[in-house]
Design a protein around this motif. Structure first.
Motif, PDB file in Angstrom:
ATOM      1  N   ARG A  19       4.847  26.714 -19.928  1.00  0.00           N
ATOM      2  CA  ARG A  19       5.822  25.684 -19.537  1.00  0.00           C
ATOM      3  C   ARG A  19       6.961  26.295 -18.736  1.00  0.00           C
ATOM      4  NH1 ARG A  19       5.018  24.203 -24.961  1.00  0.00           N
ATOM      5  NH2 ARG A  19       3.669  22.400 -25.118  1.00  0.00           N
ATOM      6  N   LEU A  20       7.454  27.447 -19.170  1.00  0.00           N
ATOM      7  CA  LEU A  20       8.515  28.137 -18.425  1.00  0.00           C
ATOM      8  C   LEU A  20       8.040  28.525 -17.035  1.00  0.00           C
ATOM      9  CD1 LEU A  20      10.193  30.489 -21.045  1.00  0.00           C
ATOM     10  CD2 LEU A  20      11.299  28.705 -19.705  1.00  0.00           C
ATOM     11  N   HIS A  21       6.826  29.026 -16.965  1.00  0.00           N
ATOM     12  CA  HIS A  21       6.262  29.427 -15.682  1.00  0.00           C
ATOM     13  C   HIS A  21       6.147  28.214 -14.753  1.00  0.00           C
ATOM     14  CE1 HIS A  21       4.089  32.950 -13.931  1.00  0.00           C
ATOM     15  NE2 HIS A  21       3.824  32.020 -13.040  1.00  0.00           N
ATOM     16  N   LEU A  40      -1.386  30.430 -12.953  1.00  0.00           N
ATOM     17  CA  LEU A  40      -1.365  30.827 -14.359  1.00  0.00           C
ATOM     18  C   LEU A  40      -2.510  31.773 -14.681  1.00  0.00           C
ATOM     19  CD1 LEU A  40      -0.411  27.405 -15.978  1.00  0.00           C
ATOM     20  CD2 LEU A  40       1.043  29.443 -15.792  1.00  0.00           C
ATOM     21  N   ARG A  41      -3.684  31.518 -14.131  1.00  0.00           N
ATOM     22  CA  ARG A  41      -4.829  32.422 -14.344  1.00  0.00           C
ATOM     23  C   ARG A  41      -4.549  33.801 -13.766  1.00  0.00           C
ATOM     24  NH1 ARG A  41      -8.276  27.673 -12.822  1.00  0.00           N
ATOM     25  NH2 ARG A  41      -8.889  26.816 -14.821  1.00  0.00           N
ATOM     26  N   ARG A  42      -3.864  33.826 -12.625  1.00  0.00           N
ATOM     27  CA  ARG A  42      -3.514  35.108 -12.002  1.00  0.00           C
ATOM     28  C   ARG A  42      -2.653  35.956 -12.938  1.00  0.00           C
ATOM     29  NH1 ARG A  42       0.263  37.424  -8.806  1.00  0.00           N
ATOM     30  NH2 ARG A  42       1.753  35.705  -8.846  1.00  0.00           N
ATOM     31  N   LEU A  55      -0.082  19.027 -20.476  1.00  0.00           N
ATOM     32  CA  LEU A  55       1.159  19.805 -20.476  1.00  0.00           C
ATOM     33  C   LEU A  55       2.072  19.312 -19.351  1.00  0.00           C
ATOM     34  CD1 LEU A  55       1.530  23.587 -20.959  1.00  0.00           C
ATOM     35  CD2 LEU A  55       2.427  22.602 -18.884  1.00  0.00           C
ATOM     36  N   LEU A  56       1.524  19.156 -18.147  1.00  0.00           N
ATOM     37  CA  LEU A  56       2.309  18.637 -17.024  1.00  0.00           C
ATOM     38  C   LEU A  56       2.847  17.246 -17.320  1.00  0.00           C
ATOM     39  CD1 LEU A  56       0.425  19.461 -13.693  1.00  0.00           C
ATOM     40  CD2 LEU A  56       2.507  20.495 -14.588  1.00  0.00           C
ATOM     41  N   HIS A  57       1.995  16.384 -17.864  1.00  0.00           N
ATOM     42  CA  HIS A  57       2.397  15.005 -18.135  1.00  0.00           C
ATOM     43  C   HIS A  57       3.488  14.945 -19.194  1.00  0.00           C
ATOM     44  CE1 HIS A  57      -1.817  13.849 -16.530  1.00  0.00           C
ATOM     45  NE2 HIS A  57      -0.959  14.031 -15.548  1.00  0.00           N
ATOM     46  N   ARG A  58       3.420  15.826 -20.216  1.00  0.00           N
ATOM     47  CA  ARG A  58       4.475  15.870 -21.227  1.00  0.00           C
ATOM     48  C   ARG A  58       5.789  16.329 -20.614  1.00  0.00           C
ATOM     49  NH1 ARG A  58       1.748  19.398 -24.373  1.00  0.00           N
ATOM     50  NH2 ARG A  58      -0.218  18.353 -24.484  1.00  0.00           N
ATOM     51  N   MET A  59       5.708  17.311 -19.727  1.00  0.00           N
ATOM     52  CA  MET A  59       6.926  17.783 -19.063  1.00  0.00           C
ATOM     53  C   MET A  59       7.517  16.662 -18.206  1.00  0.00           C
ATOM     54  SD  MET A  59       5.938  21.725 -18.125  1.00  0.00           S
ATOM     55  CE  MET A  59       7.590  22.158 -17.539  1.00  0.00           C
ATOM     56  N   GLU A  60       6.650  15.887 -17.604  1.00  0.00           N
ATOM     57  CA  GLU A  60       7.117  14.747 -16.801  1.00  0.00           C
ATOM     58  C   GLU A  60       7.720  13.666 -17.711  1.00  0.00           C
ATOM     59  OE1 GLU A  60       5.549  12.454 -12.841  1.00  0.00           O
ATOM     60  OE2 GLU A  60       4.042  13.159 -14.271  1.00  0.00           O
ATOM     61  N   ASP A  61       7.042  13.370 -18.826  1.00  0.00           N
ATOM     62  CA  ASP A  61       7.554  12.384 -19.779  1.00  0.00           C
ATOM     63  C   ASP A  61       8.904  12.811 -20.351  1.00  0.00           C
ATOM     64  OD1 ASP A  61       5.282  10.838 -19.411  1.00  0.00           O
ATOM     65  OD2 ASP A  61       4.321  11.500 -21.283  1.00  0.00           O
TER      66      ASP A  61
END
Length: 121
Positions: A19-21, A40-42, A55-61
């Protein structure tokens, strides 16, 4: 990092790091999901789309990210960027992260914790 975390605690920590990344990159420049998953894989995080997009959607919510839709090469893509609240959250986390990494990696900080008041020998 290479392997998936073995325990729920490690998984939770890895998700927090991710999430921080994500927030860091969202502040720097808008991104689309597949590109961020590759980033992230890198860095050694193994994450599936079934974990990443929620995860993205929760950060958006939670008001940290917002998205815009763009057509790129005939395909619809969502580009995510940090909101003002996301920028403020990252700014607030930076000093805490610096302090923690200083203690964990550089040995900065106390070698032992003081006794709580009233419990001194």
């Amino acid at each position: 990092m290479g392997q998936q975390p073995d325990t729920p605690v490690l998984r939770s920590v890895h998700l927090a790091f991710m999430r921080l990344h994500v927030l860091y990159h969202a502040v720097e420049d808008p991104f689309y999901g597949a590109a961020m998953m590759e980033e992230l894989r890198r860095h050694g995080y193994e994450i599936s789309a079934g974990t990443f997009y929620p995860l993205l959607h929760r950060m958006e919510d939670n008001g940290l990210l917002e998205h815009t839709e763009r057509v790129v090469d005939g395909k619809q893509r969502k580009y995510y960027a940090a909101t003002e609240a996301g920028r403020e959250a990252l700014d607030a986390l930076r000093p805490r992260l610096a302090e923690l990494t200083g203690e964990l990696l550089d040995g900065d900080g106390p070698t032992s914790l003081p006794d709580p008041p009233g419990e001194r020998a």
